[in-house]
Structure formats: C-alpha cells, structure tokens
Scaffold this motif. Structure first.
Motif, PDB file in Angstrom:
ATOM      1  N   CYS A  94      64.890 -21.818  -8.690  1.00 45.58           N
ATOM      2  CA  CYS A  94      65.174 -23.192  -9.120  1.00 45.58           C
ATOM      3  C   CYS A  94      66.538 -23.562  -8.535  1.00 45.58           C
ATOM      4  O   CYS A  94      67.573 -23.076  -8.992  1.00 45.58           O
ATOM      5  N   THR A 110      59.871 -23.954 -14.965  1.00 47.19           N
ATOM      6  CA  THR A 110      59.277 -25.041 -15.747  1.00 47.19           C
ATOM      7  C   THR A 110      60.226 -26.212 -15.930  1.00 47.19           C
ATOM      8  O   THR A 110      59.793 -27.299 -16.276  1.00 47.19           O
ATOM      9  N   GLN A 188      55.247 -27.025 -15.026  1.00 49.59           N
ATOM     10  CA  GLN A 188      55.794 -27.530 -13.780  1.00 49.59           C
ATOM     11  C   GLN A 188      54.711 -28.319 -13.028  1.00 49.59           C
ATOM     12  O   GLN A 188      53.617 -27.802 -12.811  1.00 49.59           O
TER      13      GLN A 188
END
Length: 267
Positions: A94, A110, A188
């Motif tokens: 991320c 997520t 996600q």
C-alpha cells in the motif's frame, strides 16, 4: 536498458506481459487502472514494469557465483487459480508514495492507499542446471526466497545452480479512484483481469531475452545501481528511447472508459 542494481531494471514490457487491473464500481462496472513509473527510474518514463536482476539483495552483491539463464529459458511465479497464499515471493504494498516498500502484504490492502498499490513478484533463484523449462514452468526451479529483497537461502542439491534473483514491481495508480464510492463491506475495489479481488492468483511469466553474454557480464561485475551504466558493463537508454519501445495491442476489445464487464468475459 536502465541499470538499477547489480544488473538491470527495465521500463516497459520487455520479457514480461503486464497484467490488466481494474477498479470495480459499486454499480458493477469496471475501469482500467493505469500503471505508473517507478521513481527509482529517470523522470519521463511512461509507465511500465520495473524488472530487477540481483546477485544477492539491495545492499550487497554477495560472494556467490551467479550463472546467467541459458538461451530459451523460461519460468513462472504464482498461479492464476490460487485461492490462498501461493508463495512468499508474491506481495502487495500500500503505497504512501512511489518509494514505499513496506510492509509487504499477502493480499490486496483493504484501505485507500494515497500513492496507489504495488504488485511484487519474486521469482525463485535456484535452477536444476539441466532444464530450460518444465511442464508446469516451475519444477525446474526451487524457491528459497525470504520476504522482501532479502538474501535467499542456500540452493538445495536438487537445484544447485544459483541464477539471478529476478523480481518485478508494478505500480498501479489506484489513488485516482479513492474518491469513488467503495464497497460497503470494506473490501478493496481493485481487481485483476480474471476477477481476482484478493490477489492470491497474482502471477508472472519470465522468458530470457538478453543478447549474448550481457547478463553474465553483469552478474560477474561488482557494480551496483547506476554504476552499471554506460558500458560498465551494461549499455543504457534515455527515457525517450524507452518510451518508444512499445508493443502494439492485439486485443480487439474496448478497454477505455467504464466497462460493463471485465475484458474477455464476453467472449
């Protein structure tokens, strides 16, 4: 070719095919997620995948003999049908920015990632020394990789030949969709081209395509990062040359804008 480590990082398609990723809207429609250039490469490069060939890790060339892949060699990493974690070398990050590398996740994050999502594919680096391929494209290789760019373990007797550690990084610009409606279940909304919304089926292909003994000379060199450029021992290219190297799309299907279904699903 743009050298980045003790070997090289390639911007563009080159030896691998980029996978198609989409944002899935709450209404069930899809839009293609663009790919960004890695900031380890020069400014001006238009997207593409970064491919690393390392002798040991990001910090040292190590002291092992690294044998280049032979002509015709190929292998794969991951499995498209996987529904759980397939191997250590398949990761997601991320991104807070393009330099973010940790933590490495086993499935899609997520939360909304302000810098997008990076897909990482680490290939095995131990070869049986005999077969340039195998029926499953994996049995001729053995994976001793640890998480991240950490020095892999010793090769076993069955696969005794240490080859370059190949890794792919692909940066997806999912941040442009962060203001769109997201799934109410907290999942996600980034999905891979075959409908995988977890990322377990992420996979990559490798086909050796270096000219002559260039890769072996790179592996025999003590250079690292940009010190490998300008004939020491590798040639390098400027961004304009890299951007000009493109493969014409062979897909006869609408890929731009909002799509009612994932590409290929209506065929």
């Amino acid at each position: 070719m743009k050298s980045l480590l003790s070997a090289v990082a390639l911007a563009g398609l080159s030896e691998a095919a980029l996978r198609f990723g989409c944002f899935k809207h709450q209404n069930g429609s899809y839009q293609q997620v663009p790919i960004m250039a890695n900031d380890a490469l020069p400014p001006g490069i238009q997207g593409g995948m970064t491919i690393y060939y390392t002798q040991q890790d990001f910090f040292s060339n190590g002291n092992q003999k690294i044998t280049s892949f032979p002509k015709g060699f190929r292998m794969t990493a991951g499995k498209v049908t996987a529904t759980s974690k397939y191997s250590k070398g398949l990761k997601f990050v991320c991104l807070q920015n393009k330099s973010t590398r940790f933590p490495e996740l086993d499935e899609f994050p997520t939360q909304k990632c302000v810098g997008g999502i990076m897909t990482v594919h680490h290939f095995p680096a131990c070869w049986d020394g005999k077969n340039i391929d195998s029926p499953d494209h994996q049995s001729h290789m053995y994976d001793t990789i640890n998480d991240a760019f950490v020095n892999a373990g010793a090769c076993p007797a069955s696969h005794p030949v240490r080859v370059p550690q190949v890794a792919y990084e692909t940066l997806w610009d999912t941040a442009k969709f962060n203001n769109m409606p997201w799934p109410t279940d907290g999942s996600q909304p980034f999905v891979l081209s075959y409908g995988d919304k977890k990322g377990f089926g992420t996979h990559a292909d490798y086909m050796f395509g270096w000219k002559g003994d260039a890769l072996q000379r790179a592996m025999d060199s003590s250079c690292m990062f940009n010190a490998c450029e300008n004939g020491r021992p590798l040639k390098s290219q400027q961004p304009a040359q890299m951007n000009a190297c493109k493969v014409k799309s062979s897909v006869d299907e609408k890929l731009d804008g909002w799509l009612s279904e994932l590409p290929g699903m209506g065929m």
